[in-house]
Design a protein around this motif. Structure first.
Motif, PDB file in Angstrom:
ATOM      1  N   THR A 271    -143.745 -10.135  -5.708  1.00 17.01           N
ATOM      2  CA  THR A 271    -142.728 -10.771  -5.787  1.00 17.01           C
ATOM      3  C   THR A 271    -142.366 -11.929  -6.445  1.00 17.01           C
ATOM      4  N   CYS A 358    -140.203  -7.772  -7.469  1.00 15.74           N
ATOM      5  CA  CYS A 358    -139.329  -7.611  -6.711  1.00 15.74           C
ATOM      6  C   CYS A 358    -139.015  -9.343  -6.117  1.00 15.74           C
ATOM      7  N   LYS A 369    -135.348  -4.310  -6.439  1.00 12.38           N
ATOM      8  CA  LYS A 369    -136.689  -4.577  -6.719  1.00 12.38           C
ATOM      9  C   LYS A 369    -137.573  -3.661  -8.605  1.00 12.38           C
TER      10      LYS A 369
END
Ligand code: ATP
Ligand code: MG
Length: 576
Positions: A271, A358, A369
């Motif tokens: 992320t 992400c 994403k």
């Protein structure tokens, strides 16, 4: 003699050095971060000053003494009137002219040299002072450690060229190693960030202490040591997998990296996190928004971000959510790098090499994403923003690093020509060419050093001063006040010590022996000679503060042993 020890530490004292300096009556608090020194405390301050003075003089530095009050104009010339921010104590005289109480003296010393030095023949030169400094710290704490008025030794070197500066810096580095060793500190010299001071090389001297406010990482394999602020963090290796199509996903209520990673079943390193800041200008009004991005498992190193932005630390604050959303199009908790406007974007150097992360969608309750640098977003600044962690690989050799904490007792900087150019300090070289003087700046926190010595040298009963900074070397304690034999022997010992040049105290107070012993332990005089029942036989008790047991000796032996110890350690403790 005025000695006033306290049974209990005042509630504000949080760490041992603060507790023991207050309880032993060495310092007294006047206001937050403002302290005075009582007789024993002031003697120790002067001991440290003297060590500093001797080592500075040994390097050919010359002591001067400048005023603490400084006119604003000089700080405006260098550009630091704004940079110093609310930490600077500012004042006006009755004619409304602006001044400050000096937090440091680069501007003043540069101005002196600008006016006094004109030829290469006058260089190199190193000037220093031991002087009271003023900083209105945001969080004064730990007594002398982070005070708002404190004693600093500050030195400034002036050279013809870079090579000269390198030599001056080397000499100061060496002097600092000697000063802190002589003060009995366990310390390390670590590579440091140069902050608002400018210049390109700096070292901090860190007294190792769990309660220290400074963080550093050290490599046991190659010896490298660097402050956490400064430590480079290697990027994770670039990934080679193919970029997948970006996909907006519904992630209700996932405002943190932990939440979104858990919700989507990702690890945090898959992320991206965003940090939103507002930067203000000289007039205090908002000048820009800054959004920084790092991989989700990383922490931001604020110093690196500030250095990249080139703005003072005090000008950067977390952004107000509503305004930053309105101005940039981000949505707090769901901020991503795509589609932002009206802000500066700073991206950690690792992100361009990462694939299919992400990120926030800049839309409430949504993430995207498979976000990839280049295809999906770009940035004005790409730089290392990562905070180093315990166990990260050493940037020099790759071995795992160890985190440590310390008290910054000194810092040295290669300033280069930042001040001489902005303030016009030039000299004429052999060819009558004007050249900017090349400068260095070197600070030691004298009163912070005192606190660091106590932080490292105490036990449950009080301070254990090293001989070199102890307020007195020996305390001669009479057990029974008024006893003729005890008084006579104690006075003889006391006189013998003074004659031999030792610094001795005679505790002939009308107090119980227990009270006197407790006090002696509390203020930590290295040697205690106790004259009690066996005085008539010339026998005394000899006890080193750092050892538990007392031993009986003849008074002559006690004096001789004390003098031997003082002789061995007055210029600093033996090698450890
Ligand atoms: P810090 O990072 O702890 O705020 P600094 O880097 O701002 O310190 P310098 O400008 O390098 O400090 O000052 C030189 C020395 O003065 C420091 O190494 C430190 O020993 C001492 N010093 C700085 N600020 C304080 C303070 N508030 N109280 C006591 N000593 C201080
Ligand atoms: Mg510093």
């Amino acid at each position: 003699m005025h000695i006033n020890t306290l049974r209990e530490a005042p509630a504000e004292a949080e760490i041992p050095s603060h507790v023991w300096l207050l309880r032993s009556g060495m310092i007294r608090r006047l206001a937050s971060g403002v302290y005075g020194f009582m007789p024993l405390g002031y003697r120790s301050v002067r001991k440290i000053e003297e060590i500093v003075r001797q080592e500075m003089d040994a390097k050919g530095a010359q002591e001067i003494h400048m005023s603490a009050i400084q006119p604003a104009e000089l700080w405006k010339e260098s550009g630091r009137w704004f940079v110093m921010g609310p930490e600077m104590w500012r004042l006006k005289d009755r004619r409304e002219r602006e001044f400050c109480l000096g937090p440091t003296h680069e501007e003043i010393f540069t101005d002196i040299v600008k006016n006094e030095v004109s030829s290469y023949r006058q260089l190199p030169m190193n000037l220093y002072q031991i002087q009271t400094k003023y900083r209105d710290e945001a969080r004064p704490r730990f007594g002398l450690m982070r005070a708002r008025e404190f004693v600093m030794k500050d030195a400034y070197s002036f050279d013809r060229d870079r090579e000269g500066l390198d030599r001056s810096y080397e000499a100061m580095f060496d002097a600092y190693m000697r000063v802190f060793a002589r003060c009995g500190l366990r310390f390390r010299a670590v590579e440091a960030d140069s902050g608002t001071m400018g210049g390109n090389a700096s070292h901090e001297f860190q007294a190792l202490a769990e309660n220290g406010e400074s963080e550093m990482v050290c490599c046991e394999a190659c010896g490298m040591a660097v402050t956490t602020e400064r430590a480079r963090v290697a990027d994770a290796p670039a990934e080679t997998e193919a970029a997948l199509p970006a996909e907006t996903v519904y992630t209700p209520g996932t405002k943190t990296i932990e939440d979104v990673a858990a919700y989507l079943g990702l690890t945090r390193d898959r992320t991206m996190k965003a940090l939103l800041f507002a930067v203000s200008g000289e007039d205090g009004a908002l000048s820009e928004y800054v959004i920084a991005f790092l991989r989700g498992d990383r922490e931001l190193n604020m110093t690196k971000l500030i250095n990249c932005l080139g703005v003072p630390e005090h000008a950067v604050a977390f952004a107000d959510e509503a305004s930053v959303e309105a101005e940039t199009g981000c949505v707090c908790g769901f901020t991503g790098p795509m589609g932002l406007r009206g802000c500066r974007v700073v991206v950690d150097s690792e992100l361009p090499g990462q694939r299919n992360l992400c990120a926030g969608a800049n839309k409430a309750d949504h993430h995207i994403k498979n976000v990839n640098y280049g295809r999906d977003y770009t940035a004005e600044h790409i730089t290392d923003l990562k905070l180093i962690r315990d166990g990260d690989p050493c940037p020099a050799c790759g071995a795992p690093l160890k985190a440590a904490r310390g008290v910054e007792v000194g810092q040295i900087y290669k300033l280069g020509t930042k001040y001489s150019e902005s303030m016009g300090a030039y000299y004429k070289d052999e060819n009558m060419q004007d050249r900017a003087i090349v400068m260095g700046s070197y600070g030691i926190g004298v009163t912070r050093t005192l606190a660091a010595v106590v932080e490292q040298n105490h036990d449950d009963d009080g301070i254990l001063w090293p001989v070199s900074v102890a307020p007195y070397h020996v305390i001669v304690t009479i057990v029974k006040h008024g006893d003729a034999a005890q008084t006579a022997l104690a006075e003889r010992i006391y006189a013998a010590l003074l004659d031999a040049g030792a610094e001795a105290l005679l505790d002939d107070r009308d107090e119980r022996a227990g009270v006197k012993f407790k006090d002696a332990d509390l203020f930590g005089i290295p040697v205690r000679i106790t004259v009690g029942k066996k005085a008539a036989d010339g026998i005394v008790e000899y006890r080193l503060r750092r050892e538990k047991e007392a031993v009986e000796k003849s008074s002559d032996d006690a004096v001789a042993d004390a003098l031997r110890l003082i002789e061995a350690e007055r210029f600093g403790p033996a090698e450890r």
